[in-house]
Motif scaffolding. Structure first.
Motif, short mmCIF file in Angstrom:
data_model
loop_
_atom_site.label_atom_id
_atom_site.label_comp_id
_atom_site.label_asym_id
_atom_site.label_seq_id
_atom_site.Cartn_x
_atom_site.Cartn_y
_atom_site.Cartn_z
N SER A 55 20.63 -7.91 14.15
CA SER A 55 20.90 -7.04 15.19
C SER A 55 20.25 -6.13 15.82
O SER A 55 18.69 -6.93 16.25
CB SER A 55 21.63 -5.95 13.97
N ALA A 71 16.13 -7.80 15.56
CA ALA A 71 16.10 -9.08 16.70
C ALA A 71 15.80 -8.31 17.57
O ALA A 71 15.34 -8.92 18.22
CB ALA A 71 17.54 -9.40 16.57
N LEU A 130 17.71 -16.03 15.63
CA LEU A 130 18.41 -14.11 16.30
C LEU A 130 19.55 -14.19 15.78
O LEU A 130 20.56 -14.54 16.59
CB LEU A 130 17.90 -13.76 18.28
N PRO A 162 22.22 -10.34 17.69
CA PRO A 162 20.91 -9.40 18.95
C PRO A 162 21.72 -8.56 19.67
O PRO A 162 22.71 -9.29 20.35
CB PRO A 162 20.62 -10.85 19.30
#
Length: 287
Positions: free
Chosen positions: A146, A149, A167, A170
C-alpha cells in the motif's frame, strides 16, 4: 458513525463555499494523520527474531530480523505494522534470506515521527526504509504494501537499489487518492486546490515527485512484481496496472477476492513473491 460522517460532510460543504482555506487546513491535518494501528493481538504472532537497531533522526525504530543471507525488507502500509507481513518471514528464511521488518515512524511500536504522534509523510517512511537498509542501500529485495509501496518507490528515487522489488496493492499517484479523499469529506474544487498547496508546503516536494509510474524516467528501477486484487476498494487495481504498464519488465499478478490486505497472507501470493525474489537477476547499474 454515519451521523459523525454526515456532520463532517456538511462542515466541509460549508467550508467549500465560505471558508476554503480554513477547511483545507483541517483536511491537511486529516491527510497526514495516521489511523489507529490494528492491535497486535489481532494479528498472527511473528516468530522469535533478533531485535536490531534502526535509528532515524535520533529516534530508534522498532525493528526485528530473522535468518541469514541477503536482506529482504518488509514494509507495511499506512496505519499498519510489521506483523501484517509476517506470512513472508518463514518462507523467505527457508529460502536463505535474512528478513528485516520495521515499524515506520508513528506506527506500531515505533516512536512518533518528526511532526509528532500519528503523523508522518511518504518521504519519512522512505527514509525509515533506507535507515533499515543501512549504509549499503542494496538489499536483495523489498516487499512493500500500500502506501509503504509508494514509500519504497520514493526510496528507490533517493538511492535505494534493491535487486528486486515487490509492490503489493500500490498507489500509483497520491493525487488519484486525493480525489476520493476530498469526495469523502464532502469538499470540492476550492478546498482541493488549497489542500494540494498545503501538502506540497508540508512535504517540501511537488506532487509529481510521488508519481510512481513515472519513476523510470528519473532512475533505473529493479525487476518488479506488482500484486493487486481486482476488487481492492482502498487502492483500486488501476493503480497497479498503471505501474506495471510503465515500469520496464515489471510483472503484474492480479488476484481475485483478496481485497486490500488478505493478499498479504494468501499462501499462493506468498509463494509467488518468494519465487520471484529468488529468480530476479541483479540489475546492472550504469557506472
Amino acid at each position: 458513525m454515519s451521523a459523525k460522517k454526515s456532520t463532517i460532510v456538511r462542515a466541509f460543504g460549508w467550508g467549500e463555499r465560505w471558508a476554503p482555506s480554513l477547511a483545507a487546513r483541517f483536511a491537511a491535518r486529516a491527510w497526514f494523520t495516521v489511523p489507529p494501528a490494528i492491535p497486535r493481538h489481532r494479528l498472527p504472532a511473528l516468530p522469535p527474531g533478533e531485535a536490531i537497531r534502526v535509528e532515524l533522526s535520533g529516534r530508534v525504530l522498532h525493528a526485528v530480523a530473522w535468518g541469514a543471507g541477503e536482506p529482504v525488507h518488509l514494509v507495511h502500509g499506512w496505519g499498519g505494522r510489521s506483523e501484517q507481513l509476517g506470512a513472508f518471514v518463514a518462507p523467505l528464511v527457508a529460502a536463505g534470506y535474512r528478513v528485516v521488518a520495521h515499524d515506520a515512524p508513528s506506527h506500531g511500536a515505533s516512536p512518533a515521527g518528526a511532526r509528532g504522534p500519528r503523523s508522518t509523510t511518504i518521504p519519512e517512511l522512505a527514509a525509515a526504509l533506507r535507515a533499515a537498509a543501512g549504509e549499503q542501500d542494496a538489499p536483495r529485495a523489498v516487499i512493500a504494501h500500500s502506501i509503504g509501496a509508494a514509500a519504497a518507490a520514493h526510496a528507490v528515487r533517493c538511492g535505494l537499489r534493491p535487486s528486486a522489488l515487490v509492490l503489493i496493492a500500490p498507489p500509483a499517484d497520491p493525487r488519484w487518492m486525493l480525489d476520493g479523499f476530498v469526495a469523502r469529506l464532502g469538499a470540492g474544487a476550492r478546498v482541493r486546490a488549497e489542500l494540494e498547496r498545503l501538502v506540497v508546503r508540508r512535504v517540501g516536494m511537488p506532487w509529481e515527485t510521488f508519481d510512481v509510474p513515472a519513476l523510470p524516467r528519473s532512475v533505473p528501477v529493479p525487476p518488479t512484481l506488482v500484486v493487486h486484487d481486482a476488487a481492492d476498494r482502498e487502492v483500486g487495481p488501476e493503480h497497479g496496472r498503471a505501474i506495471a504498464a510503465s515500469w520496464p519488465g515489471a510483472r503484474l499478478l492480479t488476484t481475485e477476492g483478496l481485497g486490500h490486505r488478505r493478499l498479504l497472507r494468501d499462501p499462493a501470493v506468498v509463494d509467488e513473491v518468494v519465487r520471484f525474489i529468488a529468480g530476479a537477476r541483479t540489475v546492472r547499474r550504469p557506472a
